[in-house]
Design a protein around this motif. Structure first.
Motif, PDB file in Angstrom:
ATOM      1  N   THR A 102       0.823  -1.202   0.000  1.00 28.79           N
ATOM      2  CA  THR A 102       0.000   0.000   0.000  1.00 28.79           C
ATOM      3  C   THR A 102       0.864   1.261   0.000  1.00 28.79           C
ATOM      4  O   THR A 102       0.608   2.200  -0.756  1.00 28.79           O
ATOM      5  CB  THR A 102      -0.937   0.002   1.217  1.00 28.79           C
ATOM      6  OG1 THR A 102      -1.719  -1.195   1.201  1.00 28.79           O
ATOM      7  CG2 THR A 102      -1.854   1.202   1.204  1.00 28.79           C
ATOM      8  N   ASN A 103       1.885   1.274   0.836  1.00 26.71           N
ATOM      9  CA  ASN A 103       2.773   2.442   0.891  1.00 26.71           C
ATOM     10  C   ASN A 103       3.526   2.636  -0.420  1.00 26.71           C
ATOM     11  O   ASN A 103       3.676   3.778  -0.886  1.00 26.71           O
ATOM     12  CB  ASN A 103       3.761   2.323   2.051  1.00 26.71           C
ATOM     13  CG  ASN A 103       3.096   2.594   3.383  1.00 26.71           C
ATOM     14  OD1 ASN A 103       2.034   3.197   3.438  1.00 26.71           O
ATOM     15  ND2 ASN A 103       3.718   2.137   4.443  1.00 26.71           N
ATOM     16  N   LYS A 105       2.604   1.685  -3.415  1.00 25.49           N
ATOM     17  CA  LYS A 105       1.656   2.156  -4.432  1.00 25.49           C
ATOM     18  C   LYS A 105       1.391   3.648  -4.256  1.00 25.49           C
ATOM     19  O   LYS A 105       1.309   4.387  -5.245  1.00 25.49           O
ATOM     20  CB  LYS A 105       0.342   1.380  -4.351  1.00 25.49           C
ATOM     21  CG  LYS A 105       0.421   0.003  -4.947  1.00 25.49           C
ATOM     22  CD  LYS A 105      -0.934  -0.683  -4.866  1.00 25.49           C
ATOM     23  CE  LYS A 105      -0.850  -2.100  -5.383  1.00 25.49           C
ATOM     24  NZ  LYS A 105      -2.124  -2.798  -5.271  1.00 25.49           N
ATOM     25  N   THR A 106       1.257   4.094  -3.017  1.00 22.33           N
ATOM     26  CA  THR A 106       1.038   5.517  -2.766  1.00 22.33           C
ATOM     27  C   THR A 106       2.227   6.343  -3.241  1.00 22.33           C
ATOM     28  O   THR A 106       2.055   7.378  -3.893  1.00 22.33           O
ATOM     29  CB  THR A 106       0.786   5.751  -1.264  1.00 22.33           C
ATOM     30  OG1 THR A 106      -0.310   4.957  -0.831  1.00 22.33           O
ATOM     31  CG2 THR A 106       0.498   7.212  -0.980  1.00 22.33           C
ATOM     32  N   TYR A 109       2.204   6.381  -7.101  1.00 19.37           N
ATOM     33  CA  TYR A 109       1.179   7.280  -7.647  1.00 19.37           C
ATOM     34  C   TYR A 109       1.575   8.741  -7.455  1.00 19.37           C
ATOM     35  O   TYR A 109       1.384   9.568  -8.349  1.00 19.37           O
ATOM     36  CB  TYR A 109      -0.177   7.029  -7.002  1.00 19.37           C
ATOM     37  CG  TYR A 109      -0.807   5.709  -7.377  1.00 19.37           C
ATOM     38  CD1 TYR A 109      -0.626   5.150  -8.634  1.00 19.37           C
ATOM     39  CD2 TYR A 109      -1.581   5.009  -6.469  1.00 19.37           C
ATOM     40  CE1 TYR A 109      -1.188   3.936  -8.976  1.00 19.37           C
ATOM     41  CE2 TYR A 109      -2.162   3.797  -6.805  1.00 19.37           C
ATOM     42  CZ  TYR A 109      -1.966   3.271  -8.058  1.00 19.37           C
ATOM     43  OH  TYR A 109      -2.531   2.081  -8.395  1.00 19.37           O
ATOM     44  N   MET A 110       2.118   9.078  -6.306  1.00 13.92           N
ATOM     45  CA  MET A 110       2.516  10.461  -6.053  1.00 13.92           C
ATOM     46  C   MET A 110       3.676  10.869  -6.964  1.00 13.92           C
ATOM     47  O   MET A 110       3.711  12.000  -7.454  1.00 13.92           O
ATOM     48  CB  MET A 110       2.887  10.659  -4.576  1.00 13.92           C
ATOM     49  CG  MET A 110       1.711  10.511  -3.632  1.00 13.92           C
ATOM     50  SD  MET A 110       0.312  11.546  -4.030  1.00 13.92           S
ATOM     51  CE  MET A 110       0.952  13.150  -3.677  1.00 13.92           C
TER      52      MET A 110
END
Length: 132
Positions: A102-103, A105-106, A109-110
């Protein structure tokens, strides 16, 4: 292929299937798409078809169909390679693997969202003597 046509989220499908076999299948599909696009483009260049010919339209449609699929398979192979080390490090700890995925992917994306504007700002406001 199981990885590409699965109803499960991509990460779950990657965890349940043999990773090497899935990577080989994705790479083969990507190469097939690239070859079909290349052959169609060469067909258009060699035969010098015009937009009035139905063969021209067929070749363009095939390029526009296989091109995005090639890009999709490239994204799948990139995702498989980038995320594989998390699986190895996490071992059997599913909570840590979920947290790290999850981290990452964040962060990904950023970077994709903020990277182009930051580069544009550097080009606009940066030193004008640097030739890039």
């Amino acid at each position: 292929s199981d990885v590409c046509s699965s109803d499960l989220p991509f990460g779950v499908a990657m965890d349940k299937n043999d990773r090497l076999y899935a990577m080989v299948r994705v790479t083969i599909m990507q190469n097939i798409c690239v070859i079909v696009c290349g052959v169609m483009l060469m067909y258009l260049l060699v035969t010098q078809k015009t937009p009035e010919d139905w063969q021209w339209h067929g070749a363009i449609v095939m390029i526009f169909m296989f091109g995005p699929f090639g890009d999709l398979f490239y994204g799948l192979s990139t995702n498989m390679l980038e995320r594989d080390w998390i699986i190895v490090i996490a071992g059997d700890d599913k909570d840590w693997r979920t947290y790290m995925t999850t981290n990452l992917k964040t962060v990904d994306y950023m970077c994709n969202l903020l990277g182009p504007p930051c580069i544009a700002a550097l080009h606009i406001f940066g030193d004008k003597s640097i030739k890039t």
